[in-house]
Design a protein around this motif. Sequence first.
Motif, PDB file in Angstrom:
ATOM      1  N   GLY A 166     -76.503 -56.265  31.885  1.00 33.26           N
ATOM      2  CA  GLY A 166     -75.335 -55.512  31.449  1.00 33.26           C
ATOM      3  C   GLY A 166     -75.465 -54.005  31.568  1.00 33.26           C
ATOM      4  N   GLN A 221     -76.266 -55.262  36.691  1.00 34.36           N
ATOM      5  CA  GLN A 221     -75.070 -55.379  35.843  1.00 34.36           C
ATOM      6  C   GLN A 221     -74.925 -56.804  35.310  1.00 34.36           C
ATOM      7  OE1 GLN A 221     -72.803 -53.133  34.619  1.00 34.36           O
ATOM      8  NE2 GLN A 221     -71.978 -54.880  33.545  1.00 34.36           N
ATOM      9  N   GLU A 222     -75.114 -57.800  36.169  1.00 33.02           N
ATOM     10  CA  GLU A 222     -74.930 -59.197  35.757  1.00 33.02           C
ATOM     11  C   GLU A 222     -75.986 -59.648  34.754  1.00 33.02           C
ATOM     12  OE1 GLU A 222     -73.036 -60.855  39.989  1.00 33.02           O
ATOM     13  OE2 GLU A 222     -75.010 -61.546  39.349  1.00 33.02           O
ATOM     14  N   THR A 267     -75.305 -50.454  33.899  1.00 35.63           N
ATOM     15  CA  THR A 267     -74.799 -49.808  35.106  1.00 35.63           C
ATOM     16  C   THR A 267     -75.644 -48.571  35.359  1.00 35.63           C
ATOM     17  OG1 THR A 267     -72.561 -50.591  34.660  1.00 35.63           O
ATOM     18  CG2 THR A 267     -72.777 -48.731  36.171  1.00 35.63           C
ATOM     19  N   GLN A 276     -77.517 -56.309  27.529  1.00 38.11           N
ATOM     20  CA  GLN A 276     -76.799 -57.562  27.279  1.00 38.11           C
ATOM     21  C   GLN A 276     -77.237 -58.587  28.307  1.00 38.11           C
ATOM     22  OE1 GLN A 276     -72.661 -56.522  27.445  1.00 38.11           O
ATOM     23  NE2 GLN A 276     -72.827 -55.109  25.733  1.00 38.11           N
ATOM     24  N   LYS A 277     -78.025 -59.545  27.888  1.00 32.25           N
ATOM     25  CA  LYS A 277     -78.562 -60.540  28.815  1.00 32.25           C
ATOM     26  C   LYS A 277     -77.480 -61.527  29.243  1.00 32.25           C
ATOM     27  CE  LYS A 277     -80.339 -63.824  25.409  1.00 32.25           C
ATOM     28  NZ  LYS A 277     -79.573 -64.991  25.830  1.00 32.25           N
ATOM     29  N   GLN A 278     -77.596 -61.969  30.478  1.00 35.78           N
ATOM     30  CA  GLN A 278     -76.709 -62.990  31.025  1.00 35.78           C
ATOM     31  C   GLN A 278     -77.221 -64.352  30.564  1.00 35.78           C
ATOM     32  OE1 GLN A 278     -76.841 -63.243  35.300  1.00 35.78           O
ATOM     33  NE2 GLN A 278     -74.859 -64.255  35.434  1.00 35.78           N
TER      34      GLN A 278
END
Length: 184
Positions: free
Chosen positions: A88, A84-85, A90, A133-135
């Motif tokens: 992005g 998730q982190e 789940t 969505q990359k951290q």
Amino acid sequence: MDELIDILDADGNMTKTTAMKSEAHKNGWFHQTVHIWFYTKDGSILMQQRGKEKDVYPLLWDVSVAGHIGAGEDIITSALREIQEEIGLTILPSELEKIGIFKSVKNHSEVLKDYEFHHTFIAKLKSPFSTLQKQDSEVEALKLISLNEFSKVLKDPIKYSYVPHDISYYRTILKEIPNKENNL
């Protein structure tokens, strides 16, 4: 980011002690991480380029998602949190398939020693690549690489700007992913 982690012995057993990640790295204390390799139906692997501010292997290509397991944290919970982190996404615990625990000993410098046991999983990437969505603080970029291209990288990971994991580790990943796809 520094965090409290469980310390293991050289055989991967819990010692019932904890320390900050920075202390474990400074002293070469064994600890646990999660590695999650995502693959696609068409035979590609999701790779992440490590952030430019990382202490080790900045800007090299690496496992889809990876991170340290927090003190007392369940391994699956850690894997789902890191997914998730970092990208992005789940997913359900049932979508993770554990393929092994790999011991890794890397002495980067006198004050940075990575002594880890990687709890390694594979999972099918069911979401479109464009939705990931990359951290930004951890991940510079994401890409998909074909299994054929990945097998070429294994001949000389550093030449292709990949983290120099043990070749046996990379070979296990290469072996496990096609096996899963052939059985779907």
